[in-house]
Every structure is written in C-alpha cells, then in structure tokens.
Design a protein around this motif. Structure first.
Motif, PDB file in Angstrom:
ATOM      1  N   VAL A   1       4.107  10.735  -2.752  1.00 11.12           N
ATOM      2  CA  VAL A   1       5.212   9.975  -2.766  1.00 11.12           C
ATOM      3  C   VAL A   1       4.555   8.360  -3.318  1.00 11.12           C
ATOM      4  N   ALA A   2       5.881   7.830  -4.317  1.00 13.94           N
ATOM      5  CA  ALA A   2       4.785   6.401  -5.231  1.00 13.94           C
ATOM      6  C   ALA A   2       4.674   5.564  -3.875  1.00 13.94           C
ATOM      7  N   GLU A   3       5.683   5.121  -3.514  1.00 14.33           N
ATOM      8  CA  GLU A   3       5.547   4.002  -2.124  1.00 14.33           C
ATOM      9  C   GLU A   3       4.816   3.974  -1.205  1.00 14.33           C
ATOM     10  N   ARG A   4       4.469   5.472  -1.589  1.00 17.14           N
ATOM     11  CA  ARG A   4       3.466   4.979  -0.394  1.00 17.14           C
ATOM     12  C   ARG A   4       1.700   5.404  -0.608  1.00 17.14           C
ATOM     13  N   TRP A   5       1.709   4.407  -2.203  1.00 18.18           N
ATOM     14  CA  TRP A   5       0.556   4.438  -3.190  1.00 18.18           C
ATOM     15  C   TRP A   5       0.485   3.134  -3.373  1.00 18.18           C
ATOM     16  N   ALA A   6       1.577   3.166  -4.175  1.00 14.87           N
ATOM     17  CA  ALA A   6       2.033   2.153  -4.875  1.00 14.87           C
ATOM     18  C   ALA A   6       2.869   0.298  -4.060  1.00 14.87           C
ATOM     19  N   SER A   7       3.081   0.347  -3.351  1.00 12.58           N
ATOM     20  CA  SER A   7       3.825  -0.277  -2.760  1.00 12.58           C
ATOM     21  C   SER A   7       3.123  -2.398  -1.898  1.00 12.58           C
ATOM     22  N   ALA A   8       4.140  -2.957  -2.077  1.00 12.43           N
ATOM     23  CA  ALA A   8       3.370  -4.180  -0.863  1.00 12.43           C
ATOM     24  C   ALA A   8       2.733  -3.711  -0.344  1.00 12.43           C
TER      25      ALA A   8
END
Length: 251
Positions: A168-175
């Motif tokens: 999941v994108a935000e679990r890998w690339a969020s701030a």
C-alpha cells in the motif's frame, strides 16, 4: 478582538486524527485572517466529543458568523461519512452535515480533508489558474490526494491506498514512514518516484502539486523525484485543509 466583514471571511475547521484546527479565512486572499486555534483530538473522538471542540473553536471568534467548512479524514459523500480509519468508528454512516448543523446551529459543509486541501491549492494556491488535470497530493501520516479537471473537484480519490508492488503506497512512501524508518531524503525520493510514476501513468495529469507539512522542505527532495510531469510545491502547506474547507462552505 478584531471584527471582520462577514461577506469576506468564513470559518474553516480541519478535523484530524491527532489535532483539530480552526481559523478564520480571508476568502479573497485564500489564507488565514487570524491565528489558527489547535486542540488535541480526544482519544475517544466520538461525534459528541468532537462537536464540543468545534463549538469551543467557533466560540473563540463569535464575530464570524455564516457557514462553516469542516474537513474529515475519510470518505465523505453528500455530507455522510464513510470509511474513516483514523477517527472513532461511530462516525461511519453519520450524516455529518445534518448532525453538525443541528448541534452548532449554523450551516455546515463537511468535506474530505485531502479534497479540501486540493481545492484550496487550485483556487488560491500553486494550481490557481491552471487548466487540464491537476493532481494535488499531501504527504503526511498517509498520502492524501485530490484530483481536479479545469478547477472542478472529483471527490474522494484515495490514491494513497493504491497497491504498488504488493505494498500500500502510503505505508511505504508517506512522510510518516520517512520519519519512522529514518530514511534519507534521497531514499525517500526514490520511493516517491515509484509512487508518482504509477499515478502519472494512470491519470496523465498536467500538473502535480506536492503538499502537506513536509512541503516546506521541498528543496530537499522534490527535485530528486524523477517523473515526466511538472511538479511544484504547495503554496499553502498544511494550512490548505482549513482554507479549502472555508472556501467550499456555502458553495
């Protein structure tokens, strides 16, 4: 206390999982007309508990009447809250427009938090005057997203939840992930490159605006994201949610 022309200002409230922030917004400038108020979100962020904080924030500026815009960190369809994992589950299925209007005794317009931020950047920020497809992303606890075409908002586009390479994108690339894993801006930019290339392939935007609080440090990472589309930092940073909510209220 400063008095305001009621026709020129409106109140915006940004309801998040950790904090509830509100401010008077100058509609012409698209920015705060008075200092922001911030109160911690209650651990049990039920509608009853949160309404009392909204009332406290609004009571600090009794001179500002009229509609109030409120963001919610979740899906909002015609004022009804859908999936919203970062607040109390009792919000799900609630007609928040109707509830808040009844409890606050004023017109209320509830909107998804990323949609509010995106609308603010399109109306008064980095994407003002831009036509075509504009994607506004907010890098924070997750990855919020707003999609606009010729300035018209397409609501509830949850592009932080995309799965890329089984993640999941935000679990890998969020701030938040950058901070938690203590990775460098260079490594983070590599992850963001993967994310934005995927999104650009799907939506072919003419412009991508990168927002969230981390956008104030855009000079450390934005130029490292290797994507074939124009990318610019947000102008309103993390003020955008409040500003967008105020601009959308009464529309």
């Amino acid at each position: 206390m400063t008095s305001h022309d009621a026709s020129g200002v409106r109140f915006g409230i940004d309801f998040g999982g950790t904090g509830i922030k509100g401010a008077v917004v100058d509609l012409e400038r698209g920015d705060f007309a008075a200092d922001r108020i911030k109160i911690a979100t209650p651990q049990e962020s039920t509608p009853d508990a949160v309404v009392e904080i909204f009332r406290e924030i609004l009571d600090a500026h009794p001179e500002v009447t009229g509609p109030v815009g409120v963001t919610v960190p979740g899906i909002v369809r015609r004022g009804v809250v859908g999936l919203a994992p970062n607040i109390h589950p009792s919000w799900q299925g609630v007609d928040a427009d109707a509830l808040l209007e009844d409890r606050l005794q004023r017109q209320v317009h509830v909107v998804n938090d990323a949609d509010a931020a995106g609308y603010a950047e399109a109306a008064r920020g980095a994407a003002q005057g831009r036509t075509g497809v504009v994607l506004v992303t907010t890098l924070g606890t997750g990855i919020g997203s707003a999609l606009l075409h010729d300035g018209v908002l397409v609501p509830n586009v949850e592009l932080g939840h995309l799965e890329i390479g089984g993640r999941v994108a935000e679990r890998w690339a969020s701030a938040k992930v950058k901070k938690t894993e203590d990775i460098s801006y260079e490594e983070w930019a590599e992850r963001l490159t993967v994310y934005y290339r995927h999104v650009v392939r799907l939506f072919s935007p003419d412009l991508v605006v990168v927002g969230g609080g981390v956008s104030k440090n855009h000079d450390k990472f934005l130029h490292l994201i290797d994507v074939d589309v124009e990318m610019v930092p947000a102008h309103l940073e993390n003020r955008a949610g409040i500003v967008g909510a105020a601009l959308l209220a009464g529309n």
